[in-house]
Scaffold this motif. Structure first.
Motif, PDB file in Angstrom:
ATOM      1  N   UNK A  94       0.816  -1.213   0.000  1.00  0.00           N
ATOM      2  CA  UNK A  94       0.000   0.000   0.000  1.00  0.00           C
ATOM      3  C   UNK A  94       0.853   1.269   0.000  1.00  0.00           C
ATOM      4  N   UNK A  95       1.891   1.289   0.820  1.00  0.00           N
ATOM      5  CA  UNK A  95       2.640   2.553   0.951  1.00  0.00           C
ATOM      6  C   UNK A  95       3.516   2.807  -0.275  1.00  0.00           C
ATOM      7  N   UNK A  96       4.175   1.796  -0.791  1.00  0.00           N
ATOM      8  CA  UNK A  96       5.020   2.021  -1.976  1.00  0.00           C
ATOM      9  C   UNK A  96       4.158   2.304  -3.207  1.00  0.00           C
ATOM     10  N   UNK A  97       3.062   1.561  -3.308  1.00  0.00           N
ATOM     11  CA  UNK A  97       2.156   1.755  -4.431  1.00  0.00           C
ATOM     12  C   UNK A  97       1.578   3.170  -4.437  1.00  0.00           C
ATOM     13  N   UNK A  98       1.299   3.722  -3.254  1.00  0.00           N
ATOM     14  CA  UNK A  98       0.760   5.089  -3.167  1.00  0.00           C
ATOM     15  C   UNK A  98       1.688   6.070  -3.864  1.00  0.00           C
ATOM     16  N   UNK A  99       2.996   5.889  -3.667  1.00  0.00           N
ATOM     17  CA  UNK A  99       3.965   6.780  -4.312  1.00  0.00           C
ATOM     18  C   UNK A  99       3.926   6.645  -5.821  1.00  0.00           C
ATOM     19  N   UNK A 100       3.793   5.413  -6.295  1.00  0.00           N
ATOM     20  CA  UNK A 100       3.735   5.182  -7.751  1.00  0.00           C
ATOM     21  C   UNK A 100       2.423   5.734  -8.314  1.00  0.00           C
ATOM     22  N   UNK A 101       1.320   5.490  -7.615  1.00  0.00           N
ATOM     23  CA  UNK A 101       0.003   5.924  -8.119  1.00  0.00           C
ATOM     24  C   UNK A 101      -0.121   7.439  -8.146  1.00  0.00           C
ATOM     25  N   UNK A 102       0.597   8.123  -7.235  1.00  0.00           N
ATOM     26  CA  UNK A 102       0.560   9.596  -7.211  1.00  0.00           C
ATOM     27  C   UNK A 102       1.014  10.165  -8.549  1.00  0.00           C
ATOM     28  N   UNK A 103       1.837   9.403  -9.278  1.00  0.00           N
ATOM     29  CA  UNK A 103       2.363   9.902 -10.549  1.00  0.00           C
ATOM     30  C   UNK A 103       1.593   9.425 -11.773  1.00  0.00           C
ATOM     31  N   UNK A 104       0.454   8.744 -11.576  1.00  0.00           N
ATOM     32  CA  UNK A 104      -0.267   8.174 -12.728  1.00  0.00           C
ATOM     33  C   UNK A 104      -1.361   9.117 -13.229  1.00  0.00           C
ATOM     34  N   UNK A 105      -1.774   8.866 -14.461  1.00  0.00           N
ATOM     35  CA  UNK A 105      -2.780   9.723 -15.114  1.00  0.00           C
ATOM     36  C   UNK A 105      -4.192   9.163 -14.964  1.00  0.00           C
ATOM     37  N   UNK A 106      -4.406   8.269 -13.990  1.00  0.00           N
ATOM     38  CA  UNK A 106      -5.749   7.708 -13.777  1.00  0.00           C
ATOM     39  C   UNK A 106      -6.022   7.629 -12.268  1.00  0.00           C
ATOM     40  N   UNK A 107      -7.310   7.694 -11.876  1.00  0.00           N
ATOM     41  CA  UNK A 107      -7.635   7.608 -10.458  1.00  0.00           C
ATOM     42  C   UNK A 107      -7.651   6.153  -9.984  1.00  0.00           C
ATOM     43  N   UNK A 108      -7.323   5.945  -8.730  1.00  0.00           N
ATOM     44  CA  UNK A 108      -7.313   4.585  -8.166  1.00  0.00           C
ATOM     45  C   UNK A 108      -7.872   4.634  -6.752  1.00  0.00           C
ATOM     46  N   UNK A 109      -8.575   3.558  -6.397  1.00  0.00           N
ATOM     47  CA  UNK A 109      -8.970   3.362  -4.999  1.00  0.00           C
ATOM     48  C   UNK A 109      -8.194   2.148  -4.527  1.00  0.00           C
ATOM     49  N   UNK A 110      -7.512   2.260  -3.379  1.00  0.00           N
ATOM     50  CA  UNK A 110      -6.815   1.072  -2.902  1.00  0.00           C
ATOM     51  C   UNK A 110      -7.158   0.804  -1.450  1.00  0.00           C
ATOM     52  N   UNK A 111      -7.263  -0.499  -1.162  1.00  0.00           N
ATOM     53  CA  UNK A 111      -7.649  -0.893   0.187  1.00  0.00           C
ATOM     54  C   UNK A 111      -6.882  -2.140   0.613  1.00  0.00           C
ATOM     55  N   UNK A 112      -7.243  -2.665   1.785  1.00  0.00           N
ATOM     56  CA  UNK A 112      -6.572  -3.854   2.293  1.00  0.00           C
ATOM     57  C   UNK A 112      -7.456  -4.547   3.309  1.00  0.00           C
ATOM     58  N   UNK A 113      -6.898  -5.515   4.026  1.00  0.00           N
ATOM     59  CA  UNK A 113      -7.708  -6.275   4.985  1.00  0.00           C
ATOM     60  C   UNK A 113      -7.960  -5.440   6.251  1.00  0.00           C
ATOM     61  N   UNK A 114      -8.641  -6.047   7.220  1.00  0.00           N
ATOM     62  CA  UNK A 114      -9.041  -5.300   8.421  1.00  0.00           C
ATOM     63  C   UNK A 114      -7.822  -4.721   9.135  1.00  0.00           C
ATOM     64  N   UNK A 115      -6.728  -5.476   9.213  1.00  0.00           N
ATOM     65  CA  UNK A 115      -5.518  -4.973   9.886  1.00  0.00           C
ATOM     66  C   UNK A 115      -4.939  -3.787   9.131  1.00  0.00           C
ATOM     67  N   UNK A 116      -4.811  -3.927   7.813  1.00  0.00           N
ATOM     68  CA  UNK A 116      -4.197  -2.848   7.017  1.00  0.00           C
ATOM     69  C   UNK A 116      -5.044  -1.572   7.070  1.00  0.00           C
ATOM     70  N   UNK A 117      -6.378  -1.754   7.202  1.00  0.00           N
ATOM     71  CA  UNK A 117      -7.256  -0.573   7.241  1.00  0.00           C
ATOM     72  C   UNK A 117      -7.160   0.197   8.549  1.00  0.00           C
ATOM     73  N   UNK A 118      -6.414  -0.352   9.525  1.00  0.00           N
ATOM     74  CA  UNK A 118      -6.220   0.409  10.777  1.00  0.00           C
ATOM     75  C   UNK A 118      -4.823   1.009  10.846  1.00  0.00           C
ATOM     76  N   UNK A 119      -3.972   0.749   9.856  1.00  0.00           N
ATOM     77  CA  UNK A 119      -2.580   1.200   9.956  1.00  0.00           C
ATOM     78  C   UNK A 119      -2.427   2.633   9.424  1.00  0.00           C
TER      79      UNK A 119
END
Ligand code: S3P
Length: 426
Positions: free
Chosen positions: A95-120
């Motif tokens: 999630x964290x590394x991908x966020x950096x890559x997605x910040x530079x893309x020309x399309x919108x993205x929604x990203x999520x994860x499991x219950x643990x990741x959603x609290x981090x």
């Protein structure tokens, strides 16, 4: 899963699975490179499979065959809008590394994860990316996933990170590839540098000085072959087990000992132990070696400061080692343990206390008064893979039976962990 005290020595040789951090990065950076990247020694654990599935969903052709991965990269601007939400599963690195890559893309993205990741905590990446001009936010406004990213122009920044975190550093550096000027990250202490080493191997312009890393924008990333060494964070369980179980002798082959990751070896020296290293090799800037572990009596020590990021994921099993060592071990400056896959300060303290150890939690770590005999207990892992493996190690020298709850969660980073342990017990 029920584990019993192991009264015979652990003996034999093992190749632990590939490094999780490097496996993730090989897929991400390979996808952004031009040409075909072949990775061997890939960790096919659930976390790295989450990374593969996210990049497949953005149009990258990735073939996984055992521990070999072939990634047909499409260049820095070759990703396509995914079909639906990207699911990072349990993986903070994804999630964290991908966020950096997605910040530079020309399309919108929604990203999520499991219950643990959603609290981090994700503000640690949202904040620097927003300073760069990125359009990224937490969907529910609580600073956690799901995250929403949208196209925006990125500027180079100088970021002084409040935490020594390779995930934050890597996120900003990856976004920096898409910025209009140079980007630098300064950390309070050096965290793992796998992103820097791999980006350099793929042709990016990067320089490091002290705790600052600087990346130049818009490089031509060129595919390269990657040999991934065994993960020292997985080797850690057998290092600890070999040190604890009487008369053990274990050979762990080809373990990554990058100096930003080898803090556990330093701690063992501080505790009076020796681990023999042989056959040192370097590939893609990453050092690896064979480790020979023999059971030894250890004494307590203080683990703090710049050492913490070099062993952050090993701290639960180091605490187990400390419980079996003589004297007091103090772990400080490790508040990051509270925001891992679980609150690892609370869980380690309740695990070892329920097994009879004298241990107390502190604000930023724990104090362990070692040397008391341990006994089996029922251990809650909160589905945290590193807690389950640490409990398995603790059980090997504890009287009676230990019941590890949700023991199968080891599949996150080490699917064949229990089989490998059995091989050494046979
Ligand atoms: C990782 C960095 C560390 C570590 C995690 C993997 C990485 O997290 O705990 O398991 O691959 O960059 P932080 O960067 O948050 O400390």
């Amino acid at each position: 899963m029920i584990m019993k005290k192991h009264s015979r020595p652990l003996k034999g040789q093992l190749q632990v699975p590939g490094d999780k951090s490097i496996s993730h990065r090989s897929v991400m950076i390979g996808s952004l490179a031009n040409g075909t990247t072949r990775t061997s020694g890939f960790l096919a654990g659930a976390d790295c499979l989450s990374t593969i599935s996210c990049f497949r969903n953005m149009g990258i052709d990735i073939a996984l065959d055992g521990t070999t991965v072939t990634i047909h990269g499409k260049g820095l601007h070759g990703l396509q809008a995914p079909d639906g939400t990207l699911d990072c599963g349990n993986s903070g690195t994804t999630m964290r590394l991908l966020s950096g890559i997605l910040a530079g893309q020309q399309f919108p993205v929604r990203l999520t994860g499991d219950a643990s990741l959603q609290t981090r905590p994700m503000r640690r990446v949202i904040d620097p990316l927003s300073t760069m001009g990125a359009d990224i936010r937490s969907e529910s406004g609580n600073g956690c996933a799901p995250l929403l990213t949208a196209p925006a122009g990125l500027h180079g920044i100088r970021y002084a990170s409040p935490v020594a975190s390779a995930q934050v550093k890597s996120c900003v550096l990856l976004a920096g590839l898409y910025a209009d000027g140079e980007t630098s990250v300064t950390e309070p202490a050096i965290s793992r540098n796998h992103t820097e080493l791999m980006l350099q191997g793929f042709g990016a312009q990067l320089s490091a000085s002290g705790t600052t890393v600087t990346v130049q924008p818009e490089p031509e990333l060129t595919a390269a072959d990657i040999l991934i060494p065994g993960d020292i964070s997985s080797a850690a369980y057998f290092i600890a087990a070999g040190l604890i179980v009487p008369d053990s002798e274990i050979l762990l082959t080809n373990v990554g000992i990058n100096p930003t990751r080898d803090g556990m070896l330093e701690v063992i020296r501080m505790m009076g132990g020796t681990i023999q290293t042989e056959n040192r090799q370097i590939s893609g800037g990453e050092t690896s070696a064979d480790l020979i572990i023999r059971q030894q009596s250890l004494h307590g020590c203080t683990i703090a400061g710049g050492l913490i990021p070099r062993l952050i994921d090993e701290l639960p099993v180091i605490a187990v080692l400390a419980a079996y060592a003589d004297g007091t071990t103090v772990i400080r400056d490790a508040q990051e343990l509270k925001v891992k896959e679980s609150n690892r300060i609370d869980l380690v303290v309740s695990m070892l206390r329920s097994m009879g150890a004298e241990i107390e939690a502190t604000e930023d770590g724990m104090i362990i008064r070692g040397g008391k005999p341990l006994h089996g207990a029922s251990i809650e892992t909160n589905k945290d893979h590193r807690m389950a493996m640490s409990a398995a190690v603790a059980s090997l020298a504890a009287d009676g039976e230990t019941d590890i709850k949700d023991a199968e969660c080891v599949s996150i980073s080490y699917p064949q962990f229990y089989e490998d342990l059995k091989k050494l017990q046979a």
